[in-house]
Design an enzyme around this catalytic site. Structure first.
Site, mmCIF file in Angstrom:
data_model
loop_
_atom_site.group_PDB
_atom_site.id
_atom_site.type_symbol
_atom_site.label_atom_id
_atom_site.label_comp_id
_atom_site.label_asym_id
_atom_site.label_seq_id
_atom_site.Cartn_x
_atom_site.Cartn_y
_atom_site.Cartn_z
ATOM 1 N N ASP A 25 0.854 -1.198 0.000
ATOM 2 C CA ASP A 25 0.000 0.000 0.000
ATOM 3 C C ASP A 25 0.884 1.240 0.000
ATOM 4 O O ASP A 25 1.636 1.478 0.952
ATOM 5 C CB ASP A 25 -0.901 -0.019 1.242
ATOM 6 C CG ASP A 25 -1.960 1.074 1.208
ATOM 7 O OD1 ASP A 25 -2.045 1.782 0.191
ATOM 8 O OD2 ASP A 25 -2.684 1.223 2.201
ATOM 9 N N ASP A 122 -2.742 2.511 -6.350
ATOM 10 C CA ASP A 122 -1.721 2.625 -5.310
ATOM 11 C C ASP A 122 -1.612 1.410 -4.389
ATOM 12 O O ASP A 122 -1.032 1.502 -3.305
ATOM 13 C CB ASP A 122 -1.968 3.880 -4.467
ATOM 14 C CG ASP A 122 -3.321 3.878 -3.776
ATOM 15 O OD1 ASP A 122 -4.139 2.975 -4.064
ATOM 16 O OD2 ASP A 122 -3.562 4.763 -2.940
ATOM 17 N N GLU A 123 -2.139 0.257 -4.798
ATOM 18 C CA GLU A 123 -2.012 -0.923 -3.940
ATOM 19 C C GLU A 123 -2.108 -2.207 -4.770
ATOM 20 O O GLU A 123 -2.713 -2.237 -5.845
ATOM 21 C CB GLU A 123 -3.068 -0.933 -2.836
ATOM 22 C CG GLU A 123 -4.491 -0.940 -3.346
ATOM 23 C CD GLU A 123 -5.519 -1.001 -2.223
ATOM 24 O OE1 GLU A 123 -5.298 -1.703 -1.225
ATOM 25 O OE2 GLU A 123 -6.560 -0.331 -2.378
#
Length: 440
Positions: A25, A122-123
């Protein structure tokens, strides 16, 4: 220590049965990217990525940890955030830049395992069960975090667990730059005292309903009668109880499933109430929705129109076609028909959205054409293919019609640098498809 002893030492950290999952993350991703690009301007300072304050109420999309420290939060209006932190630096979003960094950290992740599942910009999840040659799970996580920090200059948190659920929960425990190991046996001690809303997958409405049932914590959810939960929530009740015990059987999927729908919506800076304005917005929406469909080789049987009034009243209306389409003009015609049939002329509109649903893969679709379409369809497809190639090479604005031009946000749909969300999946699909081609 001999090589064999070293290998055996590493094996101790991997289960004979079961898996080892990482959840990666990126921390305050958008702000971190801008800080990496321009540290002199942004490093260590309170920053926030937000839309234009001039268009309706600008919302803070994300903010740096320096901004969070003084009370700025994601979802605040820009005006609220500026009152709390007058020194807050506002940054216009640059989704082209974010996608570049996203692909970069995904490539680093993939150097440890081909089983990488991007969840959002973003993860991602990694299944490192077969990655013993790189070391223990903790060594892999530390090296992964260090490489991202050194090569991209952005921070990340990593959760290590036997399943995706606990890996996700673990990555949230230490931010920024944290690494957390979470085992099933530790769930009662570490999670059961927390409110139900903190269990991944339990939203605000579900948490409120659980609270009305007298179930306030994850531990109380774990101990709740399963029949009662199923009666209140259906099969999701059973899944929630399992999750409260830290159980999750979903796999890390390196191959992304085909999209179930493709759509865009746009909130307008000023209410529109004329046919001309509505048509321009619908034209821009149709153009970009069908362009995305063609990129994914999909056709839509159903076209859905969403309209929202200034008082937030929202209607959705749809029509199902006999023949699926990826043609802009066809989608526009159907959208206009829905608008004319279901919206009172002259009534102001705040938001318009258009979605292609009931998607089918173009190569697999049995398309029945009437005599006219039979002759015209190849010409349309060739024209679309030519236009797509030109826009791929020279940009979305290289080919537009006069009716597309305006000053509302629907025009920005063509600006891929400005347009996007954290859940944008198109470029992630393309990234996965590219790697699948390499493997094949």
């Amino acid at each position: 220590m001999s090589t064999e002893d070293s290998v055996n030492q590493v094996k101790r950290f991997y289960p004979e049965k079961g898996r080892v999952i990482l959840h990666l993350d990126m921390n305050a991703f958008y702000c971190s990217v801008h800080e990496a690009e321009d540290p002199e301007t942004y490093q260590g300072k309170p920053t926030a990525v937000a839309g234009s304050i001039e268009l309706r109420k600008g919302i803070v999309v994300t903010c740096s940890y320096a901004a969070r420290a003084v009370g700025v939060k994601t979802g605040m209006t820009v005006r609220q955030a500026m009152r709390i932190c007058p020194d807050l630096i506002l940054i216009q979003p640059d989704f082209h830049l974010y996608r570049t960094y996203s692909k970069a950290f995904l490539e680093i992740a993939r150097s440890y395992t081909p089983l990488v599942e991007p969840v959002s910009i973003d993860e991602c999840y990694l299944d490192i069960t077969g990655s013993k040659t790189f070391g223990t799970p903790l060594e892999i996580a530390n090296e992964l975090q260090s490489r991202i920090r050194e090569q991209l200059l952005i921070p990340c948190s990593i959760g290590i667990a036997p399943n995706k659920l606990l890996a996700k929960m673990a990555s949230d425990m230490k931010k920024p730059n944290g690494i957390t190991v979470l085992r099933i046996r530790e769930v009662p001690k570490l999670l059961w005292h927390r409110p139900c809303g903190e269990l991944f997958g339990v939203g605000k409405k579900t948490a409120a309903k659980l609270e009305r049932m007298g179930i306030l914590t994850i531990g109380e959810l774990a101990r709740a009668d399963e029949g009662r939960l199923v009666h209140a929530f259906g099969v999701y009740g059973q899944a929630m109880k399992q999750a409260a015990h830290g159980l999750d059987y979903s796999e890390v999927k390196a191959d992304r499933e085909a999209a179930k729908s493709i759509g865009h919506s746009t909130t307008l800076p000023a209410d529109v109430d004329t046919d001309e304005d509505v048509r321009r917005v619908l034209l821009n929406l149709s153009d970009q929705v069908t362009r995305r469909m063609r990129k994914q080789h999909m056709l839509a049987y159903t076209i859905q129109l969403t309209i929202r009034s200034p008082d937030m009243k929202t209607i959705t209306r749809s029509t199902t076609l006999e023949t699926p389409t990826d043609d802009r003009n066809k989608m526009l015609d159907e959208a206009k028909r829905l608008y004319e049939k279901h919206w009172k002329r002259g009534e102001p509109i705040r938001l318009l959205g258009l979605t292609g649903q009931n998607l089918v893969v173009k190569e697999e679709a049995a398309v029945q054409l009437d005599l006219f379409e039979y002759h015209e369809q190849p010409k349309k497809e060739k024209l679309n293919e030519t236009m797509d190639k030109i826009r791929d090479k020279y940009g979305e604005n290289s080919l537009v019609t006069l009716g597309m031009l305006g000053d509302d946000p629907s025009v920005l749909l063509r600006n891929h640098r400005r347009r996007g969300t954290s859940l944008d999946k198109d470029f992630l699909r393309e990234w996965q498809q590219d790697h699948k081609k390499e493997e094949d």
